[in-house]
Scaffold this motif. Sequence first.
Motif, short mmCIF file in Angstrom:
data_model
loop_
_atom_site.label_atom_id
_atom_site.label_comp_id
_atom_site.label_asym_id
_atom_site.label_seq_id
_atom_site.Cartn_x
_atom_site.Cartn_y
_atom_site.Cartn_z
N UNK A 41 0.84 -1.19 0.00
CA UNK A 41 0.00 0.00 0.00
C UNK A 41 0.88 1.25 0.00
N UNK A 42 0.39 2.31 -0.62
CA UNK A 42 1.11 3.58 -0.59
C UNK A 42 1.30 4.04 0.85
N UNK A 43 2.46 4.62 1.13
CA UNK A 43 2.72 5.11 2.49
C UNK A 43 1.69 6.17 2.90
N UNK A 44 1.27 7.00 1.95
CA UNK A 44 0.25 8.02 2.26
C UNK A 44 -1.10 7.39 2.58
N UNK A 45 -1.39 6.24 1.97
CA UNK A 45 -2.65 5.55 2.26
C UNK A 45 -2.66 5.07 3.71
N UNK A 46 -1.56 4.46 4.15
CA UNK A 46 -1.45 3.98 5.53
C UNK A 46 -1.53 5.15 6.50
N UNK A 47 -0.85 6.25 6.17
CA UNK A 47 -0.87 7.43 7.05
C UNK A 47 -2.27 8.02 7.12
N UNK A 48 -2.98 8.06 6.00
CA UNK A 48 -4.34 8.61 5.99
C UNK A 48 -5.27 7.78 6.87
N UNK A 49 -5.13 6.46 6.84
CA UNK A 49 -5.94 5.60 7.69
C UNK A 49 -5.67 5.87 9.17
N UNK A 50 -4.39 6.02 9.51
CA UNK A 50 -4.02 6.30 10.90
C UNK A 50 -4.63 7.63 11.37
N UNK A 51 -4.51 8.64 10.51
CA UNK A 51 -5.06 9.95 10.86
C UNK A 51 -6.58 9.89 10.99
N UNK A 52 -7.23 9.16 10.08
CA UNK A 52 -8.68 9.07 10.10
C UNK A 52 -9.17 8.42 11.40
#
Length: 203
Positions: A14-25
Amino acid sequence: MRNRPAAAGAVREADADFIRALELMREVQAAGAFGMRVEEDKAKTQTAVMFFRRDDVPADILEKAAELRRLLKLPPEQQKYVLTYSPVRGAENELAVNSRSMLQIMAAFSGYMDVPEADLKAHRAIPGLESTAPETRRDAVRIRSGKDKPADAFAAVQYHGHWFWIEDTDWRTKRALTAVMFFFTLAETGSTERLPLITIPAQ
């Protein structure tokens, strides 16, 4: 942003930004500053929307919400965005999401399985968890395998001489499996259409 592929044998993470977005969400939602709802207009048309709150929200949560907007390329001044099913970007006030089918969800789930070595050598299966990058494995589900029946499993099944199971202490995988079963339940709640009734006159 792209998630980990659901196709069998795919090794791209998965894109690193995708993982980060999930964490932030998760964090912003847990703080009560992010949510989703379905709105209905005068024509009874339903639209899914997601929204951000700014009132009575801690400064650190506001910063995370702003970072989430940047990652999703959403206008920072808006508080409400239309949730749209699409593989491509839409209008500025839309968040386009290309969600997975139930079959793709199950395929993605199987990618975290400990595949028996004998099945790999016989080319009956392809590698699973060992192809996952360590940095994306911390929140991954885990399906164990072995010749012997597990003594303490949350769920277990025997297939082709091997046992496959989820450990009872693995709360991440238990939660993921429960969510998948819930999705199946939602998929089965659609109303069934009645067949046409044919009347045959009796003589």
